[in-house]
Design a protein around this motif. Structure first.
Motif, mmCIF file in Angstrom:
data_model
loop_
_atom_site.group_PDB
_atom_site.id
_atom_site.type_symbol
_atom_site.label_atom_id
_atom_site.label_comp_id
_atom_site.label_asym_id
_atom_site.label_seq_id
_atom_site.Cartn_x
_atom_site.Cartn_y
_atom_site.Cartn_z
ATOM 1 N N UNK A 52 0.845 -1.271 0.087
ATOM 2 C CA UNK A 52 -0.102 0.065 0.013
ATOM 3 C C UNK A 52 0.735 1.326 -0.035
ATOM 4 N N UNK A 53 2.435 1.090 0.223
ATOM 5 C CA UNK A 53 3.094 2.341 0.001
ATOM 6 C C UNK A 53 3.350 2.935 1.428
ATOM 7 N N UNK A 54 2.850 2.349 2.628
ATOM 8 C CA UNK A 54 3.019 3.129 3.802
ATOM 9 C C UNK A 54 4.380 3.056 4.517
ATOM 10 N N UNK A 55 5.029 2.008 4.084
ATOM 11 C CA UNK A 55 6.516 1.744 4.595
ATOM 12 C C UNK A 55 7.356 1.228 3.656
ATOM 13 N N UNK A 56 8.621 1.147 3.882
ATOM 14 C CA UNK A 56 9.539 0.496 2.975
ATOM 15 C C UNK A 56 10.084 -0.680 3.444
ATOM 16 N N UNK A 57 10.407 -0.780 4.881
ATOM 17 C CA UNK A 57 11.177 -1.694 5.449
ATOM 18 C C UNK A 57 10.277 -2.287 6.644
ATOM 19 N N UNK A 58 10.137 -3.655 6.755
ATOM 20 C CA UNK A 58 9.312 -4.256 7.877
ATOM 21 C C UNK A 58 10.172 -5.542 8.427
ATOM 22 N N UNK A 59 10.297 -5.752 9.677
ATOM 23 C CA UNK A 59 10.902 -7.023 10.103
ATOM 24 C C UNK A 59 9.636 -7.485 10.990
ATOM 25 N N UNK A 60 9.246 -8.914 10.656
ATOM 26 C CA UNK A 60 8.655 -9.649 11.372
ATOM 27 C C UNK A 60 9.206 -10.710 12.083
#
Length: 335
Positions: free
Chosen positions: A126-134
């Motif tokens: 959706x373009x809200x963030x570039x990098x996420x760690x799960x």
């Protein structure tokens, strides 16, 4: 971009897996996939004074391994998502005290891996963030103490019992093109077939896996033949067979299907009863074994259906049944 669900499913365009970190317990290391994991525990205390602190240490190590591979620091990540099995998702919440960026805790019981990956995928696409760690974890001793009996009691187990996997997995997702992407997700519904035995998780969770698989295939107009491999999270031997029978009664051609709880251990020689369960079960198998095969083009597309039993000790004591859920993620190798 604008995301639109097709029933319970959505296809994603720009969500990629950049790296991962995997830490496993002693039995998991001795299993058939032991060499696939980055780090292993020699014992369940892992040098800590409690099992809960050991679980948190596993999470930290998995996160550090994941970020080190991409030469990143904690502050370089836009958002962290975490899930574990304990009350108030204690392990990931307490680890999050060390993180300088926003954190969201998720609870889906043993479905936490696919749930966190799905939520990360939606936010990135959706373009809200570039990098996420799960981040996900489970520990045999902490889970047994909470949901059944402390392992120190030596309580005799039923034949239908599953064995909570000990391990932690961190996964870095990004919008920057990589060799493997999250191609589609299907979010599960809560399904309750009136099962109330906390020592028979496979029977309780199989209907939820069935519901999610049926919806995934109907929504996206696919079958088992569209995947090189379809894996459920932790139904283990008993639940795995129940699900196969349910799918066959639904006139589905079940091919190339396995369960992570059966893949993580040598069921003929290791003392794990029906096989593995827990947040770490599907996470270890997927990121330790399947993800490298996707990177190496040995697999083209894999569907991972993480299953979760949403029970609580309080509701079990009140003789309530066990609601269950399953979430699915489709991983695809990029040509």
């Amino acid at each position: 971009m604008s995301l639109h669900f097709l029933g319970n499913s959505v296809t994603l365009e720009n969500v990629y897996i950049a790296s991962s970190g995997t830490v496993c317990g002693p039995l998991e290391y001795l299993g058939p996939l032991g060499s696939c994991f980055d780090k292993s525990l020699q014992d369940y205390h892992y040098g800590e004074k409690s099992f809960e602190k050991a679980e948190r240490k596993m999470l930290r190590d998995a996160l550090d391994i994941c970020l080190k591979r991409e030469k990143l620091k904690y502050k370089d990540i836009d958002l962290y998502l975490g899930s574990d099995l304990l009350n108030q998702i204690t392990s990931v919440n307490y680890l999050a005290r060390e993180l300088p960026q926003p954190f969201v805790g998720l609870y889906g019981a043993c479905s936490g891996f696919a749930l966190s990956m799905a939520m990360a995928g939606l936010l990135i696409d959706a373009g809200y963030v570039d990098k996420i760690v799960t981040m996900v974890s489970s520990h045999n001793a902490t889970a047994e103490r909470q949901y059944r009996y402390p392992v120190e009691y030596g309580v005799q187990k039923k034949d239908t019992t599953t064995f909570t996997a000990t391990g932690a997995v961190s996964t870095l997702l990004t919008k920057q093109p990589q060799s493997v992407r999250v191609e589609a997700i299907t979010l599960g519904r809560v399904i309750d077939y009136s099962q109330n035995d906390a020592n028979d998780m496979g029977r309780a969770m199989a209907p939820a896996a069935f519901d999610t698989l049926v919806n995934h295939f109907q929504d996206l107009k696919r079958t088992f033949h569209d995947y090189d491999l379809v894996v459920t999270g932790d139904l283990s031997m008993y639940g795995h067979q129940i699900l196969k029978e349910m799918l066959q009664r639904h006139k589905m051609d079940v091919v190339r299907y396995n369960d992570c709880g059966c893949m993580l251990y040598d069921l003929s020689s290791q003392p794990v009863f029906q096989g593995g369960s827990g947040c770490a079960c599907s996470a270890l198998v997927t990121m330790g074994s399947l993800y490298p095969q996707l990177k190496d083009k040995k697999l083209k597309r894999v569907l991972v259906v993480s299953t979760g039993a949403l029970l609580s000790p309080m509701m079990s004591a009140q003789k309530e049944s066990i609601p269950c859920i399953a979430h699915a993620i489709s991983l695809e190798a990029i040509e």
